[in-house]
Design a protein around this motif. Structure first.
Motif, PDB file in Angstrom:
ATOM      1  N   GLY A 154     -23.880   6.082 -27.979  1.00  0.00           N
ATOM      2  CA  GLY A 154     -24.615   6.526 -26.802  1.00  0.00           C
ATOM      3  C   GLY A 154     -24.456   5.615 -25.602  1.00  0.00           C
ATOM      4  O   GLY A 154     -24.811   5.986 -24.490  1.00  0.00           O
ATOM      5  N   ILE A 155     -23.917   4.402 -25.784  1.00  0.00           N
ATOM      6  CA  ILE A 155     -23.782   3.452 -24.682  1.00  0.00           C
ATOM      7  C   ILE A 155     -22.392   3.539 -24.043  1.00  0.00           C
ATOM      8  O   ILE A 155     -22.261   3.807 -22.861  1.00  0.00           O
ATOM      9  CB  ILE A 155     -24.042   2.006 -25.172  1.00  0.00           C
ATOM     10  CG1 ILE A 155     -25.387   1.916 -25.891  1.00  0.00           C
ATOM     11  CG2 ILE A 155     -23.978   1.022 -24.010  1.00  0.00           C
ATOM     12  CD1 ILE A 155     -26.580   2.294 -25.070  1.00  0.00           C
ATOM     13  N   LYS A 165     -20.069   5.710 -24.835  1.00  0.00           N
ATOM     14  CA  LYS A 165     -19.647   7.125 -24.835  1.00  0.00           C
ATOM     15  C   LYS A 165     -18.318   7.361 -25.544  1.00  0.00           C
ATOM     16  O   LYS A 165     -17.524   8.189 -25.144  1.00  0.00           O
ATOM     17  CB  LYS A 165     -19.544   7.663 -23.410  1.00  0.00           C
ATOM     18  CG  LYS A 165     -20.724   7.378 -22.528  1.00  0.00           C
ATOM     19  CD  LYS A 165     -21.930   8.158 -22.936  1.00  0.00           C
ATOM     20  CE  LYS A 165     -23.009   8.003 -21.886  1.00  0.00           C
ATOM     21  NZ  LYS A 165     -24.289   7.711 -22.365  1.00  0.00           N
ATOM     22  N   THR A 212     -33.170   5.880 -36.079  1.00  0.00           N
ATOM     23  CA  THR A 212     -32.647   6.749 -35.029  1.00  0.00           C
ATOM     24  C   THR A 212     -32.061   8.009 -35.636  1.00  0.00           C
ATOM     25  O   THR A 212     -31.098   7.973 -36.375  1.00  0.00           O
ATOM     26  CB  THR A 212     -31.552   6.034 -34.211  1.00  0.00           C
ATOM     27  OG1 THR A 212     -30.525   5.614 -35.096  1.00  0.00           O
ATOM     28  CG2 THR A 212     -32.109   4.846 -33.460  1.00  0.00           C
ATOM     29  N   LEU A 236     -27.345  10.304 -29.764  1.00  0.00           N
ATOM     30  CA  LEU A 236     -27.170   9.755 -28.426  1.00  0.00           C
ATOM     31  C   LEU A 236     -27.878   8.408 -28.263  1.00  0.00           C
ATOM     32  O   LEU A 236     -27.598   7.664 -27.348  1.00  0.00           O
ATOM     33  CB  LEU A 236     -27.686  10.745 -27.387  1.00  0.00           C
ATOM     34  CG  LEU A 236     -26.906  12.054 -27.306  1.00  0.00           C
ATOM     35  CD1 LEU A 236     -27.546  12.975 -26.300  1.00  0.00           C
ATOM     36  CD2 LEU A 236     -25.456  11.811 -26.953  1.00  0.00           C
ATOM     37  N   GLN A 237     -28.823   8.084 -29.154  1.00  0.00           N
ATOM     38  CA  GLN A 237     -29.535   6.821 -29.046  1.00  0.00           C
ATOM     39  C   GLN A 237     -28.896   5.723 -29.883  1.00  0.00           C
ATOM     40  O   GLN A 237     -29.338   4.597 -29.847  1.00  0.00           O
ATOM     41  CB  GLN A 237     -30.993   7.003 -29.464  1.00  0.00           C
ATOM     42  CG  GLN A 237     -31.779   7.864 -28.512  1.00  0.00           C
ATOM     43  CD  GLN A 237     -33.220   7.989 -28.944  1.00  0.00           C
ATOM     44  OE1 GLN A 237     -33.590   7.606 -30.034  1.00  0.00           O
ATOM     45  NE2 GLN A 237     -34.031   8.545 -28.073  1.00  0.00           N
ATOM     46  N   GLU A 287     -25.915   3.047 -31.060  1.00  0.00           N
ATOM     47  CA  GLU A 287     -24.937   2.231 -30.360  1.00  0.00           C
ATOM     48  C   GLU A 287     -24.088   1.480 -31.372  1.00  0.00           C
ATOM     49  O   GLU A 287     -24.540   1.128 -32.459  1.00  0.00           O
ATOM     50  CB  GLU A 287     -25.619   1.267 -29.403  1.00  0.00           C
ATOM     51  CG  GLU A 287     -26.526   0.279 -30.050  1.00  0.00           C
ATOM     52  CD  GLU A 287     -27.232  -0.609 -29.045  1.00  0.00           C
ATOM     53  OE1 GLU A 287     -28.002  -1.459 -29.496  1.00  0.00           O
ATOM     54  OE2 GLU A 287     -27.012  -0.470 -27.848  1.00  0.00           O
ATOM     55  N   ARG A 343     -25.501  -6.718 -25.303  1.00  0.00           N
ATOM     56  CA  ARG A 343     -26.886  -6.749 -24.846  1.00  0.00           C
ATOM     57  C   ARG A 343     -27.607  -8.044 -25.197  1.00  0.00           C
ATOM     58  O   ARG A 343     -28.715  -8.280 -24.751  1.00  0.00           O
ATOM     59  CB  ARG A 343     -27.665  -5.574 -25.428  1.00  0.00           C
ATOM     60  CG  ARG A 343     -27.205  -4.247 -24.889  1.00  0.00           C
ATOM     61  CD  ARG A 343     -28.172  -3.129 -25.170  1.00  0.00           C
ATOM     62  NE  ARG A 343     -28.470  -2.953 -26.562  1.00  0.00           N
ATOM     63  CZ  ARG A 343     -29.708  -2.902 -27.053  1.00  0.00           C
ATOM     64  NH1 ARG A 343     -30.736  -3.045 -26.278  1.00  0.00           N
ATOM     65  NH2 ARG A 343     -29.909  -2.722 -28.335  1.00  0.00           N
ATOM     66  N   PRO A 361     -30.477  -1.092 -22.801  1.00  0.00           N
ATOM     67  CA  PRO A 361     -29.512  -0.523 -21.862  1.00  0.00           C
ATOM     68  C   PRO A 361     -30.220   0.366 -20.846  1.00  0.00           C
ATOM     69  O   PRO A 361     -31.281   0.915 -21.117  1.00  0.00           O
ATOM     70  CB  PRO A 361     -28.592   0.300 -22.763  1.00  0.00           C
ATOM     71  CG  PRO A 361     -29.410   0.622 -23.948  1.00  0.00           C
ATOM     72  CD  PRO A 361     -30.348  -0.531 -24.140  1.00  0.00           C
ATOM     73  N   LYS A 383     -30.874   3.602 -19.149  1.00  0.00           N
ATOM     74  CA  LYS A 383     -30.650   5.016 -19.457  1.00  0.00           C
ATOM     75  C   LYS A 383     -30.913   5.833 -18.206  1.00  0.00           C
ATOM     76  O   LYS A 383     -31.943   5.684 -17.558  1.00  0.00           O
ATOM     77  CB  LYS A 383     -31.571   5.471 -20.584  1.00  0.00           C
ATOM     78  CG  LYS A 383     -31.249   4.811 -21.900  1.00  0.00           C
ATOM     79  CD  LYS A 383     -32.110   5.330 -22.998  1.00  0.00           C
ATOM     80  CE  LYS A 383     -31.770   4.631 -24.305  1.00  0.00           C
ATOM     81  NZ  LYS A 383     -32.619   5.035 -25.401  1.00  0.00           N
ATOM     82  N   ASN A 384     -29.961   6.680 -17.858  1.00  0.00           N
ATOM     83  CA  ASN A 384     -30.130   7.540 -16.698  1.00  0.00           C
ATOM     84  C   ASN A 384     -31.034   8.703 -17.034  1.00  0.00           C
ATOM     85  O   ASN A 384     -30.968   9.257 -18.132  1.00  0.00           O
ATOM     86  CB  ASN A 384     -28.776   8.066 -16.221  1.00  0.00           C
ATOM     87  CG  ASN A 384     -27.931   6.984 -15.612  1.00  0.00           C
ATOM     88  OD1 ASN A 384     -28.437   5.961 -15.182  1.00  0.00           O
ATOM     89  ND2 ASN A 384     -26.636   7.208 -15.589  1.00  0.00           N
TER      90      ASN A 384
END
Length: 183
Positions: free
Chosen positions: A6-7, A9, A23, A27-28, A30, A38, A48, A50-51
């Motif tokens: 998810g980070i 992509k 999880t 998408l969550q 990594e 990180r 991270p 997140k948009n």
């Protein structure tokens, strides 16, 4: 079998992921490489950025390499490496900056770390996303909520238009309310 990070992509092999049973959403998750990035000093984990849905980021004018502003009124510190005065290098990681509320005005603001200058979030969003054709000096919150800094809620206005809007919305009450509401 491959899994989606998810980070970064990218799809990577399952053995490149840490086993995290909590999880459920792919998408969550990594990969190990993203998780290592990180860490700071092998102790602190920085989450991270997140948009949000339909969120756009633009580099702030005059602070392009250091900060970005979003269409929802969030401020992000950019990841970068800077040389300090004593010659050491310092690694800054990407993170969301929490804005503080000014007690007198009620507007959200943040302080630029290296110069101590206080900047208002609503003005930053307007300067970076809204075209100011007539070179108007003020930024108005259309709904009157001073902490709502989305681009849909902001507009460039003159001082007179700003006062007129305040009386119409009900932020200002007084003898001049009738005068301003008819202009």
């Amino acid at each position: 079998m491959k899994k989606y990070c998810g980070i970064c992509k990218k799809k990577k092999l399952l053995n490149l992921f840490n086993s995290n049973k909590n999880t459920k959403d792919e998408l969550q998750t990594e990969c190990r490489e993203c998780k290592k990035k990180r860490y700071i000093n092998n102790r602190t984990i920085i989450p991270p950025v997140k948009n949000l849905i339909n969120e756009m980021w633009r580099p702030m004018k005059n602070y392009q390499s250091k900060y970005s502003v979003s269409s929802f009124g969030r401020i992000k510190s950019m990841s970068r490496i800077e040389n300090r005065k004593d010659g050491r290098k310092f690694n800054y990681s990407e993170k969301i900056i929490i804005a503080t509320k000014n007690k007198k005005t009620g507007y959200l603001s943040f302080t630029v770390s290296y110069c101590g200058k206080r900047l208002y979030i609503h003005r930053l969003v307007a300067q970076n996303f809204i075209l100011n054709k007539n070179n108007k000096p003020c930024v108005n919150h259309k709904n009157g909520v001073k902490t709502d800094n989305r681009i849909e809620n902001l507009e460039w206005v003159t001082y007179s238009e700003n006062m007129s809007s305040a009386y119409k919305i009900g932020l200002k009450i007084g003898k001049r309310a009738a005068l301003w509401s008819y202009q």
